[in-house]
Design a protein around this motif. Structure first.
Motif, PDB file in Angstrom:
ATOM      1  N   ASN A  56      -4.265  -6.575   4.919  1.00 24.27           N
ATOM      2  CA  ASN A  56      -2.980  -6.985   4.337  1.00 24.27           C
ATOM      3  C   ASN A  56      -2.131  -5.798   3.898  1.00 24.27           C
ATOM      4  OD1 ASN A  56      -3.711  -9.803   4.541  1.00 24.27           O
ATOM      5  ND2 ASN A  56      -4.989  -9.521   2.727  1.00 24.27           N
ATOM      6  N   ALA A  57      -2.025  -4.820   4.749  1.00 22.17           N
ATOM      7  CA  ALA A  57      -1.237  -3.634   4.421  1.00 22.17           C
ATOM      8  C   ALA A  57       0.236  -3.999   4.230  1.00 22.17           C
ATOM      9  CB  ALA A  57      -1.366  -2.600   5.530  1.00 22.17           C
ATOM     10  N   PRO A  58       0.916  -3.416   3.250  1.00 17.05           N
ATOM     11  CA  PRO A  58       2.344  -3.699   3.051  1.00 17.05           C
ATOM     12  C   PRO A  58       3.157  -3.150   4.212  1.00 17.05           C
ATOM     13  CG  PRO A  58       1.654  -1.873   1.659  1.00 17.05           C
ATOM     14  CD  PRO A  58       0.405  -2.427   2.278  1.00 17.05           C
ATOM     15  N   ALA A  59       4.073  -3.964   4.719  1.00 21.37           N
ATOM     16  CA  ALA A  59       4.854  -3.543   5.885  1.00 21.37           C
ATOM     17  C   ALA A  59       6.123  -2.816   5.503  1.00 21.37           C
ATOM     18  CB  ALA A  59       5.197  -4.770   6.740  1.00 21.37           C
ATOM     19  N   SER A  60       6.644  -3.062   4.306  1.00 16.39           N
ATOM     20  CA  SER A  60       7.937  -2.505   3.915  1.00 16.39           C
ATOM     21  C   SER A  60       7.826  -1.740   2.603  1.00 16.39           C
ATOM     22  CB  SER A  60       8.958  -3.639   3.742  1.00 16.39           C
ATOM     23  OG  SER A  60       8.588  -4.463   2.635  1.00 16.39           O
ATOM     24  N   ILE A  61       8.854  -0.947   2.320  1.00 15.11           N
ATOM     25  CA  ILE A  61       8.936  -0.249   1.043  1.00 15.11           C
ATOM     26  C   ILE A  61       8.950  -1.253  -0.109  1.00 15.11           C
ATOM     27  CG2 ILE A  61      10.493   1.112  -0.415  1.00 15.11           C
ATOM     28  CD1 ILE A  61       8.937   2.794   1.581  1.00 15.11           C
ATOM     29  N   GLU A  62       9.653  -2.373   0.087  1.00 10.02           N
ATOM     30  CA  GLU A  62       9.727  -3.389  -0.960  1.00 10.02           C
ATOM     31  C   GLU A  62       8.332  -3.941  -1.280  1.00 10.02           C
ATOM     32  OE1 GLU A  62      13.665  -2.931   0.891  1.00 10.02           O
ATOM     33  OE2 GLU A  62      11.683  -3.311   1.748  1.00 10.02           O
ATOM     34  N   ALA A  63       7.563  -4.280  -0.247  1.00  3.59           N
ATOM     35  CA  ALA A  63       6.214  -4.820  -0.457  1.00  3.59           C
ATOM     36  C   ALA A  63       5.292  -3.770  -1.061  1.00  3.59           C
ATOM     37  CB  ALA A  63       5.641  -5.324   0.872  1.00  3.59           C
ATOM     38  N   LEU A  64       5.453  -2.523  -0.639  1.00  2.00           N
ATOM     39  CA  LEU A  64       4.648  -1.430  -1.176  1.00  2.00           C
ATOM     40  C   LEU A  64       4.957  -1.208  -2.655  1.00  2.00           C
ATOM     41  CD1 LEU A  64       2.706   0.952  -0.731  1.00  2.00           C
ATOM     42  CD2 LEU A  64       4.642   2.271   0.160  1.00  2.00           C
ATOM     43  N   ALA A  65       6.231  -1.196  -3.010  1.00  2.00           N
ATOM     44  CA  ALA A  65       6.630  -0.959  -4.397  1.00  2.00           C
ATOM     45  C   ALA A  65       6.090  -2.035  -5.330  1.00  2.00           C
ATOM     46  CB  ALA A  65       8.152  -0.900  -4.490  1.00  2.00           C
ATOM     47  N   GLN A  66       6.043  -3.260  -4.861  1.00  2.00           N
ATOM     48  CA  GLN A  66       5.597  -4.361  -5.702  1.00  2.00           C
ATOM     49  C   GLN A  66       4.092  -4.304  -5.991  1.00  2.00           C
ATOM     50  OE1 GLN A  66       7.122  -7.835  -3.689  1.00  2.00           O
ATOM     51  NE2 GLN A  66       9.243  -7.196  -4.013  1.00  2.00           N
ATOM     52  N   ARG A  67       3.362  -3.492  -5.263  1.00  2.00           N
ATOM     53  CA  ARG A  67       1.925  -3.335  -5.498  1.00  2.00           C
ATOM     54  C   ARG A  67       1.610  -2.273  -6.551  1.00  2.00           C
ATOM     55  NH1 ARG A  67      -1.742  -3.486  -0.025  1.00  2.00           N
ATOM     56  NH2 ARG A  67      -0.964  -5.465   0.834  1.00  2.00           N
ATOM     57  N   THR A  68       2.599  -1.521  -6.946  1.00  2.00           N
ATOM     58  CA  THR A  68       2.343  -0.316  -7.735  1.00  2.00           C
ATOM     59  C   THR A  68       2.335  -0.569  -9.239  1.00  2.00           C
ATOM     60  OG1 THR A  68       4.677   0.289  -7.929  1.00  2.00           O
ATOM     61  CG2 THR A  68       3.501   1.074  -5.974  1.00  2.00           C
TER      62      THR A  68
END
Length: 206
Positions: free
Chosen positions: A50-62
Motif C-alpha cells: 500500500n505504498a502512497p502514490a502521491s505527495i498528498e497521500a505521503l504527507a498524510q502518513r507523516t
C-alpha cells in the motif's frame, strides 16, 4: 543475504533518505544514483505494501515533514539475529530549515543499511543540497527523538530542474510526479518546481 522485505519489516524503516552523493534536492548536479551513500541506504519500492502514490497521500502518513540537508550520519541500532548476516542501521543527521508543526534545529532519521557496508565507507560521501523528508515517530534516543521513514522508497524527495527525485528508489519519483495534484498548483507561477514548493505543497496536504 536477508531479503529487503525482511529488513524493512524488522527495522520498520525504509526512509530516509536514500543516499549517495547524488543529485541535490535544490537542483544541483547528479553523481551516479544507486551508488555510494544512497546505494548503501536504498529502499525497494515494490516491497512496500500500500505504498502512497502521491505527495498528498505521503504527507498524510507523516508525523513530521522536514525541509533540510543531511549533515552527518551515525551508527544506528544493531538488529542482527544470532548466526545471521549483520543488520545494522544508520541514523541520518538532518539540519532542519523548515518543518511542519514546529522547527527542531536537527533531526535523526533511522534508515536501513546494506549489510556489507560499514559506516566509515560512506560517511564522507554525504548527499548535497536540500531534500524534503517524510517522517514517522520511532523511538526516544538519548539525545532526543529518532524518526523513521513514512515510506521507505519515498520518504526522501528532492527536486532537480523541476523534476522530483527519490534517491532511495529512483523509480518511485515518476509516480509521485504524475499523481500529485498539489505540485501542479505550486509550480503555477511559470517557474520550475523547487524543493521549497514541494515542502509547501506537502505541508498543505498534511
Amino acid at each position: 543475504m536477508r531479503s529487503r522485505i525482511a529488513r524493512v519489516a524488522g527495522v520498520a524503516t525504509a526512509v530516509l533518505l536514500g543516499a549517495v552523493g547524488c543529485s541535490s534536492g535544490s537542483g544541483g548536479g547528479s553523481a551516479a544514483q544507486g551508488q555510494g551513500f544512497w546505494g548503501a541506504h536504498g529502499a525497494d519500492g515494490p516491497s512496500e505494501a500500500n505504498a502512497p502514490a502521491s505527495i498528498e497521500a505521503l504527507a498524510q502518513r507523516t508525523d513530521l515533514i522536514v525541509l533540510g540537508t543531511i549533515t552527518g550520519v551515525q551508527e544506528g541500532r544493531d538488529y542482527t539475529d544470532p548466526g545471521k548476516a549483520p543488520n545494522r542501521t544508520s541514523n541520518l543527521v538532518l539540519q532542519v530549515d523548515r518543518a511542519s508543526g514546529g522547527k527542531p534545529a536537527t533531526a535523526l532519521v533511522e534508515v536501513t543499511r546494506e549489510p556489507v557496508t560499514a559506516l566509515k565507507d560512506i560517511s564522507d560521501a554525504l548527499p548535497k543540497g536540500q531534500y524534503v523528508f517524510y517522517l514517522k515517530n520511532w523511538y526516544e534516543g538519548p539525545d532526543g527523538p529518532v524518526y523513521r521513514c513514512a515510506s521507505p522508497a519515498k520518504c526522501v524527495v528532492g527536486v532537480n530542474d523541476g523534476v522530483l527525485e527519490t534517491p532511495r528508489d529512483p523509480d518511485a519519483a515518476q509516480e509521485l510526479q504524475s499523481s500529485s495534484k498539489g505540485l501542479t498548483q505550486s509550480s503555477g507561477n511559470g517557474k520550475p518546481l523547487s524543493v521549497e514548493d514541494l515542502f509547501t505543497a506537502s505541508t498543505s496536504a498534511k
